[in-house]
Design a protein around this motif. Structure first.
Motif, PDB file in Angstrom:
ATOM      1  N   VAL A   1       0.850  -1.181   0.000  1.00  0.00           N
ATOM      2  CA  VAL A   1       0.000   0.000   0.000  1.00  0.00           C
ATOM      3  C   VAL A   1       0.892   1.240   0.000  1.00  0.00           C
ATOM      4  O   VAL A   1       1.907   1.289   0.704  1.00  0.00           O
ATOM      5  CB  VAL A   1      -0.967   0.002   1.203  1.00  0.00           C
ATOM      6  CG1 VAL A   1      -0.226   0.009   2.530  1.00  0.00           C
ATOM      7  CG2 VAL A   1      -1.934   1.183   1.120  1.00  0.00           C
ATOM      8  N   PHE A   2       0.538   2.220  -0.819  1.00  0.00           N
ATOM      9  CA  PHE A   2       1.278   3.473  -0.843  1.00  0.00           C
ATOM     10  C   PHE A   2       0.341   4.581  -1.293  1.00  0.00           C
ATOM     11  O   PHE A   2      -0.746   4.320  -1.809  1.00  0.00           O
ATOM     12  CB  PHE A   2       2.517   3.388  -1.730  1.00  0.00           C
ATOM     13  CG  PHE A   2       2.270   3.012  -3.166  1.00  0.00           C
ATOM     14  CD1 PHE A   2       2.055   1.689  -3.531  1.00  0.00           C
ATOM     15  CD2 PHE A   2       2.279   3.972  -4.156  1.00  0.00           C
ATOM     16  CE1 PHE A   2       1.836   1.334  -4.857  1.00  0.00           C
ATOM     17  CE2 PHE A   2       2.061   3.628  -5.486  1.00  0.00           C
ATOM     18  CZ  PHE A   2       1.846   2.309  -5.834  1.00  0.00           C
ATOM     19  N   ARG A   3       0.782   5.806  -1.103  1.00  0.00           N
ATOM     20  CA  ARG A   3      -0.088   6.934  -1.410  1.00  0.00           C
ATOM     21  C   ARG A   3       0.690   8.039  -2.113  1.00  0.00           C
ATOM     22  O   ARG A   3       1.883   8.192  -1.904  1.00  0.00           O
ATOM     23  CB  ARG A   3      -0.751   7.467  -0.141  1.00  0.00           C
ATOM     24  CG  ARG A   3       0.185   8.014   0.909  1.00  0.00           C
ATOM     25  CD  ARG A   3      -0.524   8.223   2.245  1.00  0.00           C
ATOM     26  NE  ARG A   3      -1.589   9.219   2.133  1.00  0.00           N
ATOM     27  CZ  ARG A   3      -2.610   9.317   2.998  1.00  0.00           C
ATOM     28  NH1 ARG A   3      -2.682   8.489   4.025  1.00  0.00           N
ATOM     29  NH2 ARG A   3      -3.513  10.261   2.843  1.00  0.00           N
ATOM     30  N   ASP A   4      -0.043   8.794  -2.899  1.00  0.00           N
ATOM     31  CA  ASP A   4       0.495   9.975  -3.556  1.00  0.00           C
ATOM     32  C   ASP A   4      -0.394  11.136  -3.138  1.00  0.00           C
ATOM     33  O   ASP A   4      -1.485  11.326  -3.702  1.00  0.00           O
ATOM     34  CB  ASP A   4       0.506   9.795  -5.080  1.00  0.00           C
ATOM     35  CG  ASP A   4       1.158  10.959  -5.800  1.00  0.00           C
ATOM     36  OD1 ASP A   4       1.271  12.040  -5.206  1.00  0.00           O
ATOM     37  OD2 ASP A   4       1.552  10.774  -6.957  1.00  0.00           O
ATOM     38  N   ASN A   5       0.051  11.891  -2.159  1.00  0.00           N
ATOM     39  CA  ASN A   5      -0.796  12.953  -1.626  1.00  0.00           C
ATOM     40  C   ASN A   5      -1.007  14.076  -2.630  1.00  0.00           C
ATOM     41  O   ASN A   5      -2.014  14.778  -2.567  1.00  0.00           O
ATOM     42  CB  ASN A   5      -0.209  13.482  -0.325  1.00  0.00           C
ATOM     43  CG  ASN A   5      -0.395  12.513   0.824  1.00  0.00           C
ATOM     44  OD1 ASN A   5      -1.176  11.558   0.728  1.00  0.00           O
ATOM     45  ND2 ASN A   5       0.325  12.729   1.907  1.00  0.00           N
ATOM     46  N   ALA A   6      -0.093  14.240  -3.558  1.00  0.00           N
ATOM     47  CA  ALA A   6      -0.271  15.266  -4.585  1.00  0.00           C
ATOM     48  C   ALA A   6      -1.422  14.925  -5.523  1.00  0.00           C
ATOM     49  O   ALA A   6      -2.033  15.818  -6.112  1.00  0.00           O
ATOM     50  CB  ALA A   6       1.013  15.443  -5.379  1.00  0.00           C
ATOM     51  N   LYS A   7      -1.727  13.640  -5.644  1.00  0.00           N
ATOM     52  CA  LYS A   7      -2.821  13.187  -6.515  1.00  0.00           C
ATOM     53  C   LYS A   7      -4.049  12.771  -5.726  1.00  0.00           C
ATOM     54  O   LYS A   7      -5.006  12.250  -6.315  1.00  0.00           O
ATOM     55  CB  LYS A   7      -2.342  12.025  -7.387  1.00  0.00           C
ATOM     56  CG  LYS A   7      -1.244  12.399  -8.361  1.00  0.00           C
ATOM     57  CD  LYS A   7      -0.869  11.206  -9.230  1.00  0.00           C
ATOM     58  CE  LYS A   7       0.205  11.600 -10.247  1.00  0.00           C
ATOM     59  NZ  LYS A   7       0.594  10.448 -11.109  1.00  0.00           N
ATOM     60  N   ASN A   8      -4.025  12.935  -4.412  1.00  0.00           N
ATOM     61  CA  ASN A   8      -5.158  12.524  -3.562  1.00  0.00           C
ATOM     62  C   ASN A   8      -5.549  11.074  -3.817  1.00  0.00           C
ATOM     63  O   ASN A   8      -6.745  10.737  -3.872  1.00  0.00           O
ATOM     64  CB  ASN A   8      -6.367  13.433  -3.795  1.00  0.00           C
ATOM     65  CG  ASN A   8      -6.174  14.820  -3.228  1.00  0.00           C
ATOM     66  OD1 ASN A   8      -5.153  15.106  -2.600  1.00  0.00           O
ATOM     67  ND2 ASN A   8      -7.136  15.684  -3.442  1.00  0.00           N
ATOM     68  N   THR A   9      -4.546  10.223  -3.943  1.00  0.00           N
ATOM     69  CA  THR A   9      -4.799   8.846  -4.328  1.00  0.00           C
ATOM     70  C   THR A   9      -3.983   7.889  -3.459  1.00  0.00           C
ATOM     71  O   THR A   9      -2.815   8.150  -3.164  1.00  0.00           O
ATOM     72  CB  THR A   9      -4.451   8.624  -5.811  1.00  0.00           C
ATOM     73  OG1 THR A   9      -5.249   9.503  -6.618  1.00  0.00           O
ATOM     74  CG2 THR A   9      -4.725   7.190  -6.236  1.00  0.00           C
TER      75      THR A   9
END
Length: 124
Positions: free
Chosen positions: A70-78
């Motif tokens: 699991v990982f996230r890209d906060n710049a893409k809100n995803t």
């Protein structure tokens, strides 16, 4: 209102990979922990993985350890769930889930908000 929209599900053969995505809207995405649960046919909803609000920590269910990330890209809100080495028993609807409390670590019990799910089918 928090809206979570999953995508990326589909049909894959045993041993294959998929990447699920969950796009979030309605609040400041990077303040909240996010997670994934799944529900197989005829079974209850199961914790898969979650990630802290800043991406610094993650938690995995037993079925996910060593195969899913699991990982996230906060710049893409995803938030993403990378599924590797898939098995037929991974066949399920995968749901994105979000906590209601800000600045928390990864969770194993579901938070307040749910997406509608995306179906992953693994053929043998």
């Amino acid at each position: 209102q928090v809206l979570l929209v999953e995508s990326g599900g589909g049909l894959v053969q045993t041993g294959g990979s998929l990447r699920l995505s969950c796009a979030a809207s309605g609040r400041t995405f990077d303040n909240y922990a996010m997670g994934w649960f799944r529900q197989a046919p005829g079974k209850g909803r199961e914790f898969v993985a979650s990630i802290s609000w800043n991406g610094g920590d993650a938690s995995y269910g037993d079925s996910a350890k060593g195969r899913f990330t699991v990982f996230r890209d906060n710049a893409k809100n995803t938030v993403y769930l990378q599924l590797n080495s898939l098995k037929p028993e991974d066949t399920a609807v995968y749901y994105c889930n979000a906590d209601a409390v800000s600045f928390t670590g990864p969770f194993t019990s579901p938070g307040r908000y749910w997406g509608k799910g995306t179906l992953v089918t693994v053929s043998s």
